[in-house]
Design a protein around this motif. Structure first.
Motif, mmCIF file in Angstrom:
data_model
loop_
_atom_site.group_PDB
_atom_site.id
_atom_site.type_symbol
_atom_site.label_atom_id
_atom_site.label_comp_id
_atom_site.label_asym_id
_atom_site.label_seq_id
_atom_site.Cartn_x
_atom_site.Cartn_y
_atom_site.Cartn_z
ATOM 1 N N ARG A 24 0.775 3.929 0.491
ATOM 2 C CA ARG A 24 1.826 4.571 1.196
ATOM 3 C C ARG A 24 2.040 5.839 0.391
ATOM 4 N N VAL A 25 1.892 7.191 1.013
ATOM 5 C CA VAL A 25 2.242 8.394 0.795
ATOM 6 C C VAL A 25 3.306 8.776 1.650
ATOM 7 N N ASP A 26 4.230 10.050 1.103
ATOM 8 C CA ASP A 26 5.289 10.570 1.840
ATOM 9 C C ASP A 26 4.700 10.981 3.330
ATOM 10 N N TYR A 30 -2.818 7.187 1.753
ATOM 11 C CA TYR A 30 -3.848 7.644 0.896
ATOM 12 C C TYR A 30 -4.963 6.475 1.085
ATOM 13 N N LEU A 31 -6.396 6.926 1.210
ATOM 14 C CA LEU A 31 -7.340 6.091 1.517
ATOM 15 C C LEU A 31 -8.111 6.468 0.403
ATOM 16 N N ARG A 32 -9.049 5.505 -0.438
ATOM 17 C CA ARG A 32 -9.750 5.607 -1.311
ATOM 18 C C ARG A 32 -11.241 4.782 -1.206
ATOM 19 N N SER A 37 -12.281 9.997 -0.819
ATOM 20 C CA SER A 37 -10.948 9.680 -0.556
ATOM 21 C C SER A 37 -10.231 10.876 0.762
ATOM 22 N N CYS A 38 -9.085 10.438 1.028
ATOM 23 C CA CYS A 38 -8.482 11.364 1.913
ATOM 24 C C CYS A 38 -7.116 10.705 2.164
ATOM 25 N N VAL A 39 -6.124 11.701 2.632
ATOM 26 C CA VAL A 39 -4.744 11.213 3.301
ATOM 27 C C VAL A 39 -4.913 11.304 4.752
ATOM 28 N N GLY A 44 4.031 5.548 10.234
ATOM 29 C CA GLY A 44 3.345 4.321 10.900
ATOM 30 C C GLY A 44 2.268 4.281 10.558
ATOM 31 N N ALA A 45 1.459 5.079 9.940
ATOM 32 C CA ALA A 45 0.084 4.988 9.404
ATOM 33 C C ALA A 45 -0.183 3.600 8.431
#
Length: 461
Positions: A24-26, A30-32, A37-39, A44-45
């Protein structure tokens, strides 16, 4: 999004890669993975990912995953899954047809099949299809009975290869115990013997050749026959000397480096006496009787043999990328430590490797945009055993007030010249100083080769 084989995107059966992590990020999530990787932004993501991730196993279609949701939630779930597929974090899992292998084989080698599934993401074939390709492959193991070659044969049998071919009748019944153990699980396996290495290698998918000083000349002859042959097998060389074992690089296509390239690089970066011993044995054969532990301890032989079998398994199940084939595994026989290093074709190699494209050296073959980018691109040239430069030697230097970069450059041609240390300076950062040192070292290396030194001896131009 890939929809091949599906009439509607909702029919896709998504499977999340096993190496994907999310936090979880603001702004969202964040996926890696191992490759990217990407945001993903959106309220609710993270909650949606937490719900969908455990269910994206490839067993259910998108329609089944979205069953019971209202229209808005269905669009949200579909959008997230589509993004995961587009970014490579998930893939469309092909639905298994009839089993290609007997139930006993599927049970005995379930860990191997699961391993293939874990690491195969872009191949449209199912893990069972890829494993079946390995199981039915033709693999020749060449080398003296016992030692690393025997460990490699055992490793191949344990990983599921149905038949291993060896080229020395002296092997006898050495593998009867392994074959009997597999038979007890309802799995057939055989070790076939041929009287010497076949002249025609086109019937094999892979050839493993384990060579110490007594058999290195045979490996060189085998490499000449396999290198650049179309069609032809991949050749996995295992070269043993008194101090270390070098596994790879994989030979076959003419553009790839070979074990001779690796040994030339190692000779330039290692003890000259050890290099002289190796090349003397290649030219003249072993001098005197070889000790019983010439291939290391039993533990070291088993470790190398398992590594060989694993490389063949990865190669024949489509997991060994072209870049991976250009690497060599170097294992110290005393400490058992190992490292994996990139090998570049050597200009002094007697085999014709053709010209090396920039894309074969670095992943992003473009001009560096700044010194930081240049430093990153130069990393492929710096390696302790097989690099053009063997390492940085500027750690002991006080970097105040002037920043100093210093790199050790291996001899480009004759080893008698010895290694050089190339220095460069900058007033602000070590990174810039090191980048300048590398650029100077590359210019010195190319200049030392001289005009025409990169050409193959048979090339008249």
């Amino acid at each position: 999004m890939q929809t091949t084989g599906h009439a509607h995107p909702f029919d896709i059966c998504p499977r999340l890669r096993n190496d994907v992590v999310f936090l979880r990020v603001d702004t969202g999530i964040y996926l890696r993975s191992a490759e990217t990787s990407c945001v993903l932004k959106g309220a609710g993501a993270y909650e949606w990912m937490s719900v969908l991730a455990p269910r994206m196993t490839g067993e259910w279609s998108i329609a089944e995953l979205c069953e019971g949701l209202d229209e808005n939630r269905r669009k949200t779930a579909f959008g997230l899954i589509r993004t995961l597929l587009d970014r490579g974090f998930a893939r469309d899992m092909p639905q298994s047809g009839p089993d290609l292998l007997p139930e006993s084989v599927l049970t005995a080698f379930a860990p191997q099949i699961n391993f293939v599934e874990h690491f195969t993401h872009a191949d449209p074939r199912t893990p069972q299809e890829l494993f079946a390709r390995f199981r039915t492959a033709r693999v020749l193991v060449s080398g003296a009975p016992g030692g690393v070659a025997a460990a490699a044969v055992r490793g191949l049998l344990r990983n599921g290869l149905a038949e291993v071919v060896v080229d020395d009748p002296a092997w006898g019944a050495e593998f009867d115990a392994e074959i009997a153990a597999l038979a007890g699980k309802g799995v057939s396996a055989t070790v076939a013997t041929v009287p010497g290495t076949p002249e025609d290698l086109s019937g094999y998918d892979a050839v493993v050749c384990a060579a110490d000083g007594a058999h290195t000349a045979a490996l060189l002859d085998l490499t000449r026959r396999a290198h650049g042959a179309e069609p032809g097998p991949r050749l996995l060389p295992v070269v043993v000397d008194s101090r270390q074992v070098v596994l790879g690089p994989v030979s076959g296509p003419a553009g790839q480096p070979c074990w001779v390239c690796a040994r030339l690089r190692l000779a330039a970066n290692s003890d000259p006496a050890a290099a002289a011993d190796f090349w003397r044995e290649l030219a003249l054969g072993p001098v005197g009787a070889r000790p019983a532990d010439a291939q290391g301890s039993a533990i070291a032989r088993d470790m190398v043999g398992n590594a060989v079998a694993f490389e063949v398994f990865r190669l024949l199940t489509g997991q060994l990328r072209e870049d991976d084939e250009r690497h060599a595994v170097i294992q110290d026989l005393a400490t058992l430590e190992s490292r994996r290093e990139r090998v570049l074709p050597h200009p002094g190699c007697p085999l014709d490797h053709g010209s090396v494209a920039v894309s074969d050296v670095m992943d992003t073959p473009s001009a560096p945009v700044d010194d930081a980018d240049a430093y990153g691109k130069a990393a492929v040239l710096v390696s302790p055993g097989t690099g053009i430069m063997s390492g940085w030697t500027d750690d002991p230097i006080k970097q105040i007030p002037l920043k100093t970069g210093r790199v050790r450059l291996a001899p480009a041609g004759e080893l008698a010249a010895g290694a050089r240390e190339i220095s460069a300076f900058d007033t602000d950062t070590i990174l810039v100083a090191r980048t300048r040192a590398v650029r100077s070292a590359v210019r010195a290396y190319v200049a030392a080769l001289g005009p025409g030194r990169h050409r193959h001896p048979a090339d008249p131009s």
